[in-house]
Design a protein around this motif. Structure first.
Motif, PDB file in Angstrom:
ATOM      1  N   ALA A  55       0.835  -1.204   0.000  1.00  0.00           N
ATOM      2  CA  ALA A  55       0.000   0.000   0.000  1.00  0.00           C
ATOM      3  C   ALA A  55       0.870   1.255   0.000  1.00  0.00           C
ATOM      4  CB  ALA A  55      -0.920  -0.016   1.215  1.00  0.00           C
ATOM      5  N   ALA A  56       1.951   1.237   0.782  1.00  0.00           N
ATOM      6  CA  ALA A  56       2.854   2.386   0.845  1.00  0.00           C
ATOM      7  C   ALA A  56       3.552   2.603  -0.494  1.00  0.00           C
ATOM      8  CB  ALA A  56       3.873   2.179   1.954  1.00  0.00           C
ATOM      9  N   GLN A  57       3.896   1.494  -1.176  1.00  0.00           N
ATOM     10  CA  GLN A  57       4.552   1.617  -2.477  1.00  0.00           C
ATOM     11  C   GLN A  57       3.646   2.276  -3.517  1.00  0.00           C
ATOM     12  OE1 GLN A  57       6.038  -2.626  -2.683  1.00  0.00           O
ATOM     13  NE2 GLN A  57       7.822  -1.602  -3.542  1.00  0.00           N
ATOM     14  N   LEU A  58       2.347   2.065  -3.394  1.00  0.00           N
ATOM     15  CA  LEU A  58       1.419   2.671  -4.354  1.00  0.00           C
ATOM     16  C   LEU A  58       1.166   4.148  -4.069  1.00  0.00           C
ATOM     17  CD1 LEU A  58      -1.261  -0.118  -4.960  1.00  0.00           C
ATOM     18  CD2 LEU A  58       0.821   0.389  -6.246  1.00  0.00           C
ATOM     19  N   GLY A  59       1.627   4.617  -2.909  1.00  0.00           N
ATOM     20  CA  GLY A  59       1.525   6.044  -2.603  1.00  0.00           C
ATOM     21  C   GLY A  59       0.348   6.393  -1.713  1.00  0.00           C
ATOM     22  N   LYS A  60       0.493   7.501  -0.986  1.00  0.00           N
ATOM     23  CA  LYS A  60      -0.548   7.931  -0.046  1.00  0.00           C
ATOM     24  C   LYS A  60      -1.867   8.252  -0.731  1.00  0.00           C
ATOM     25  CE  LYS A  60       2.695   9.879   3.321  1.00  0.00           C
ATOM     26  NZ  LYS A  60       3.114  11.125   4.045  1.00  0.00           N
ATOM     27  N   ASN A  61      -1.770   8.817  -1.914  1.00  0.00           N
ATOM     28  CA  ASN A  61      -2.988   9.258  -2.595  1.00  0.00           C
ATOM     29  C   ASN A  61      -3.887   8.107  -3.020  1.00  0.00           C
ATOM     30  OD1 ASN A  61      -2.187  11.917  -2.322  1.00  0.00           O
ATOM     31  ND2 ASN A  61      -1.154  11.972  -4.317  1.00  0.00           N
ATOM     32  N   ALA A  62      -3.316   6.900  -3.110  1.00  0.00           N
ATOM     33  CA  ALA A  62      -4.120   5.749  -3.526  1.00  0.00           C
ATOM     34  C   ALA A  62      -5.106   5.332  -2.444  1.00  0.00           C
ATOM     35  CB  ALA A  62      -3.213   4.578  -3.897  1.00  0.00           C
ATOM     36  N   GLY A  63      -4.847   5.698  -1.201  1.00  0.00           N
ATOM     37  CA  GLY A  63      -5.779   5.414  -0.114  1.00  0.00           C
ATOM     38  C   GLY A  63      -5.672   4.035   0.500  1.00  0.00           C
ATOM     39  N   HIS A  64      -4.782   3.204  -0.018  1.00  0.00           N
ATOM     40  CA  HIS A  64      -4.709   1.832   0.485  1.00  0.00           C
ATOM     41  C   HIS A  64      -4.062   1.749   1.862  1.00  0.00           C
ATOM     42  CE1 HIS A  64      -6.230   0.295  -3.258  1.00  0.00           C
ATOM     43  NE2 HIS A  64      -5.264   0.892  -3.947  1.00  0.00           N
ATOM     44  N   VAL A  65      -3.156   2.673   2.172  1.00  0.00           N
ATOM     45  CA  VAL A  65      -2.533   2.670   3.501  1.00  0.00           C
ATOM     46  C   VAL A  65      -3.593   2.832   4.577  1.00  0.00           C
ATOM     47  CG1 VAL A  65      -0.984   3.900   5.056  1.00  0.00           C
ATOM     48  CG2 VAL A  65      -0.284   3.477   2.700  1.00  0.00           C
ATOM     49  N   ASP A  66      -4.545   3.732   4.351  1.00  0.00           N
ATOM     50  CA  ASP A  66      -5.621   3.942   5.327  1.00  0.00           C
ATOM     51  C   ASP A  66      -6.413   2.656   5.552  1.00  0.00           C
ATOM     52  OD1 ASP A  66      -4.919   6.598   5.567  1.00  0.00           O
ATOM     53  OD2 ASP A  66      -6.346   7.273   4.048  1.00  0.00           O
ATOM     54  N   THR A  67      -6.637   1.908   4.479  1.00  0.00           N
ATOM     55  CA  THR A  67      -7.382   0.652   4.585  1.00  0.00           C
ATOM     56  C   THR A  67      -6.653  -0.341   5.490  1.00  0.00           C
ATOM     57  OG1 THR A  67      -8.304   0.932   2.365  1.00  0.00           O
ATOM     58  CG2 THR A  67      -8.303  -1.302   3.281  1.00  0.00           C
ATOM     59  N   VAL A  68      -5.347  -0.452   5.276  1.00  0.00           N
ATOM     60  CA  VAL A  68      -4.569  -1.407   6.071  1.00  0.00           C
ATOM     61  C   VAL A  68      -4.468  -0.946   7.523  1.00  0.00           C
ATOM     62  CG1 VAL A  68      -2.388  -2.651   6.263  1.00  0.00           C
ATOM     63  CG2 VAL A  68      -3.252  -2.027   4.010  1.00  0.00           C
ATOM     64  N   ILE A  69      -4.299   0.345   7.741  1.00  0.00           N
ATOM     65  CA  ILE A  69      -4.217   0.874   9.104  1.00  0.00           C
ATOM     66  C   ILE A  69      -5.511   0.592   9.866  1.00  0.00           C
ATOM     67  CG2 ILE A  69      -4.059   2.968  10.506  1.00  0.00           C
ATOM     68  CD1 ILE A  69      -1.383   2.087   9.320  1.00  0.00           C
ATOM     69  N   LEU A  70      -6.629   0.785   9.217  1.00  0.00           N
ATOM     70  CA  LEU A  70      -7.927   0.485   9.842  1.00  0.00           C
ATOM     71  C   LEU A  70      -8.025  -0.992  10.212  1.00  0.00           C
ATOM     72  CD1 LEU A  70     -10.412   2.633   7.701  1.00  0.00           C
ATOM     73  CD2 LEU A  70      -9.849   2.948  10.122  1.00  0.00           C
ATOM     74  N   HIS A  71      -7.511  -1.851   9.344  1.00  0.00           N
ATOM     75  CA  HIS A  71      -7.517  -3.286   9.621  1.00  0.00           C
ATOM     76  C   HIS A  71      -6.669  -3.586  10.861  1.00  0.00           C
ATOM     77  CE1 HIS A  71      -7.679  -7.607   8.475  1.00  0.00           C
ATOM     78  NE2 HIS A  71      -6.503  -7.632   9.096  1.00  0.00           N
ATOM     79  N   ILE A  72      -5.488  -2.973  10.924  1.00  0.00           N
ATOM     80  CA  ILE A  72      -4.593  -3.195  12.066  1.00  0.00           C
ATOM     81  C   ILE A  72      -5.263  -2.741  13.361  1.00  0.00           C
ATOM     82  CG2 ILE A  72      -2.434  -2.419  13.141  1.00  0.00           C
ATOM     83  CD1 ILE A  72      -1.263  -2.261  10.271  1.00  0.00           C
ATOM     84  N   GLU A  73      -5.856  -1.568  13.327  1.00  0.00           N
ATOM     85  CA  GLU A  73      -6.491  -1.042  14.538  1.00  0.00           C
ATOM     86  C   GLU A  73      -7.689  -1.886  14.960  1.00  0.00           C
ATOM     87  OE1 GLU A  73      -5.464   3.565  14.924  1.00  0.00           O
ATOM     88  OE2 GLU A  73      -6.964   3.178  13.365  1.00  0.00           O
ATOM     89  N   SER A  74      -8.403  -2.448  13.993  1.00  0.00           N
ATOM     90  CA  SER A  74      -9.548  -3.305  14.335  1.00  0.00           C
ATOM     91  C   SER A  74      -9.082  -4.581  15.031  1.00  0.00           C
ATOM     92  CB  SER A  74     -10.362  -3.637  13.080  1.00  0.00           C
ATOM     93  OG  SER A  74      -9.638  -4.503  12.213  1.00  0.00           O
TER      94      SER A  74
END
Length: 609
Positions: A165-184
């Motif tokens: 997700a980080a490799q695809l860049g912040k603007n792609a929004g995938h990092v937020d998805t993974v972070i939410l998964h981790i926090e859950s």
């Protein structure tokens, strides 16, 4: 794997039965799939079903790749590496293979295999759509594999998803998805997972500076306190250290310092546990206290505490001398191998690694000298004439003088050269009969990971701050038998650590040339500093000199630095022995001998510590 480059179609995959094979796997992870797929591939090949065999070999090879999520440049490695062969690597798969894999990807329901194929397509083809598929499939697979007792399988897939997700860049929004998964996941367990799952997940949040600092600092403290009641001091330490990191992100230095002190104190408590065992281990307790001293030194302004621990350390070290036992090195290697295996078998990972580290000691210089003198006395003809050392190209790389010369300097130089040669005999016996059997047994008992070595290399007087990961990776590579990687990582770090330890004891390890340029001195100089013997001890220092820089030893440092070691050279017994010696130095902090020596000579009193 026996891929033959046979052209494949989607129909060939549909008819191969691969889907049913992985459905029947008890373990829903790629390694389990790989063994089943490759087994069926061999049967299909014997039956003459070439296309079916090709499909299954391809999928089995893909599944056999080992996921290393912390290696962003090469996240997949081979399952096994031998001196002359290896299992599959990504480069084995052709463009034709990747094209057909891309075609079947949408029809794969299993998230584990789907994430693996999609990730390979991203790595080789930089297919962004495949990367997005992999990110989500890894999280699905992490859910399937989630087990707080066997947490690493899920954590690895979450980590790989995050790094993609980080490799695809912040603007792609995938990092937020993974972070939410981790926090859950963290919210679900609320610190009740028994091992390190929450610790690892919080590490990801800290690395990416995401999450509620206050919330997770509180969670870290909660887990640390609970772990204290369980007596799991390694876990306690990990969570106090994590709490310190959260406070650092909050810019709360006092709270950060307090958490670091709690972490450092776990070493002292663990030392107390070691001497209260049914069979007390003052050697293990001494190692814990060394780590405690180093941890307090790095915190700073803790002189009184260090003085208190140092006093206790000296007491334990004196008692630990009685525990030092060497496994016999009789020529009957079968018996010594059995004895070595018994010393590590059935122990926890940490205890097994520590036992391996102290199974033997470096050959004693006094013994080597005596052996060489006896050989010269009994077989004088062998030592009458100077001899030359030649390399594989026939070039002379060293000349050994006459040991029976009337010139005392020449005779001593020759004797020393013969002692390095005699040390070779001890290295080979110890490695073949003790180190290797013990290493193999530990691998049978445990799945050793890089992170398992962090407990040894963190707050270690031999490992400079910021070098822990390099040491851990090098030690882990050697543990799994990849001595090419182990040597390339550890030998340069050994050189730096020697400088570091010398500088910690007041030695200037750099020089100034006529132009005012200050260069760090190499092992060719630092290993011969007068202070080095006080620090390392005569036997270990002689071992390091012979293995790393002496022409009449192995000169591994210089051969490696100049690219003069061929592939097979990294699997000689001396490379394996050097790997063990590095583990030995990390497990038994080498400043012990200096502390005792300085105390005896009253050069540094305890009050100055």
């Amino acid at each position: 794997m026996s891929l033959k480059g046979i052209p494949l179609s989607k129909k060939d995959f549909d008819e191969s039965g691969w889907n049913e094979i992985i459905k029947n796997s008890d373990k829903k992870e790629c390694l389990g799939y790989s063994s089943l797929l490759l087994g069926k591939a061999r049967k299909a090949e014997k039956a003459g079903e070439e296309k079916k065999a090709e499909v299954l070999y391809l999928l089995g090879g893909i599944a056999s790749l080992i996921l290393n999520p912390d290696n962003q440049s090469e996240p997949f490695g081979p399952l096994a590496v031998f001196p002359t062969s290896r299992s599959a690597i990504i480069d084995d798969f052709t463009d034709e293979h990747l094209t057909i894999l891309n075609e079947i990807l949408p029809n794969i329901d299993d998230p584990e295999l789907k994430s693996r194929i999609a990730d390979v397509l991203w790595i080789v083809k930089r297919d962004h759509e495949a990367a997005e598929i992999a990110i989500n499939a890894y999280l699905e697979s992490a859910d399937v594999l989630e087990d707080p007792e066997k947490w690493t399988h899920s954590a690895k897939r979450i980590e790989r998803s995050l790094r993609l997700a980080a490799q695809l860049g912040k603007n792609a929004g995938h990092v937020d998805t993974v972070i939410l998964h981790i926090e859950s996941v963290l919210d679900k367990y609320d610190g009740e997972d028994p091992l390190y799952f929450s610790h690892r997940l919080m590490d990801f949040l800290i690395e990416f500076q995401r999450g509620d600092n206050k919330k997770y600092a509180s969670l870290s403290e909660k887990i640390a306190i609970k772990s204290e009641s369980d007596g799991n001091w390694s876990r306690v330490r990990a969570y106090w250290e994590t709490k310190a990191k959260w406070h650092a992100l909050e810019s709360k230095p006092d709270a950060e310092r307090a958490a670091k002190i709690r972490a450092a104190e776990t070493y002292v408590k663990e030392a107390g546990v070691a001497i209260k065992r049914e069979k007390p281990s003052f050697m293990l307790a001494s190692a814990h206290l060394q780590f405690a001293i180093e941890a307090y030194r790095r915190i700073g302004e803790e002189k009184e505490k260090i003085k208190e621990i140092h006093k206790l350390l000296l007491e334990y070290q004196e008692k630990s001398v009685k525990e030092l036992k060497e496994v016999s090195t009789e020529i009957n290697l079968e018996d010594t191998a059995k004895a070595a295996v018994e010393r590590v078998k059935g122990k926890s990972i940490y205890d097994a690694l520590f036992a391996l580290a102290v199974l033997i000691n470096s050959p004693q210089v006094a013994v080597l000298r005596n052996e060489v003198e006896n050989l010269a006395k009994n077989y004088p003809a062998r030592y009458l004439f100077p001899t030359s050392i030649v390399n594989k190209s026939g070039r002379i790389t060293g000349r050994m003088p006459n040991m029976l010369s009337d010139d005392p300097k020449e005779a001593e130089k020759a004797k020393r050269a013969q002692m390095f040669e005699q040390a070779r005999f001890h290295h080979e016996l110890n490695t073949q009969g003790i180190i290797e059997p013990a290493r193999r047994q530990i691998n049978l008992d445990h799945n050793i990971r890089t992170r398992d070595f962090f407990r040894i290399v963190t707050n270690n007087p031999f490992v400079p701050p910021g070098r822990e990961l390099i040491f851990a990776k090098g030690l882990q590579a050697g543990m799994e038998g990849d001595f090419i990687v182990a040597a390339h990582l550890l030998i340069p770090q050994l050189e730096n650590s020697v400088r570091y330890v010398l500088s910690q004891h007041g030695v200037i390890t750099s020089g100034v040339d006529s132009d005012g340029i200050q260069d760090e001195r190499s092992l060719n100089t630092t290993l011969y500093h007068l202070k080095a013997q006080d620090i390392f001890g005569e036997d270990v220092l002689f071992d390091l000199q012979g293995l790393l820089v002496e022409r009449f030893g192995y000169n591994l440092r210089n051969l490696l630095a100049h690219g003069l070691l061929a592939q097979n050279s990294f699997y000689i017994l001396q490379i394996r022995y050097l790997w063990w010696l590095t583990l030995h130095l990390c497990c038994l902090p080498i400043v012990q001998s200096l502390a005792l020596n300085e105390l005896q000579q009253k050069e540094v009193g305890p009050e100055e510590e």
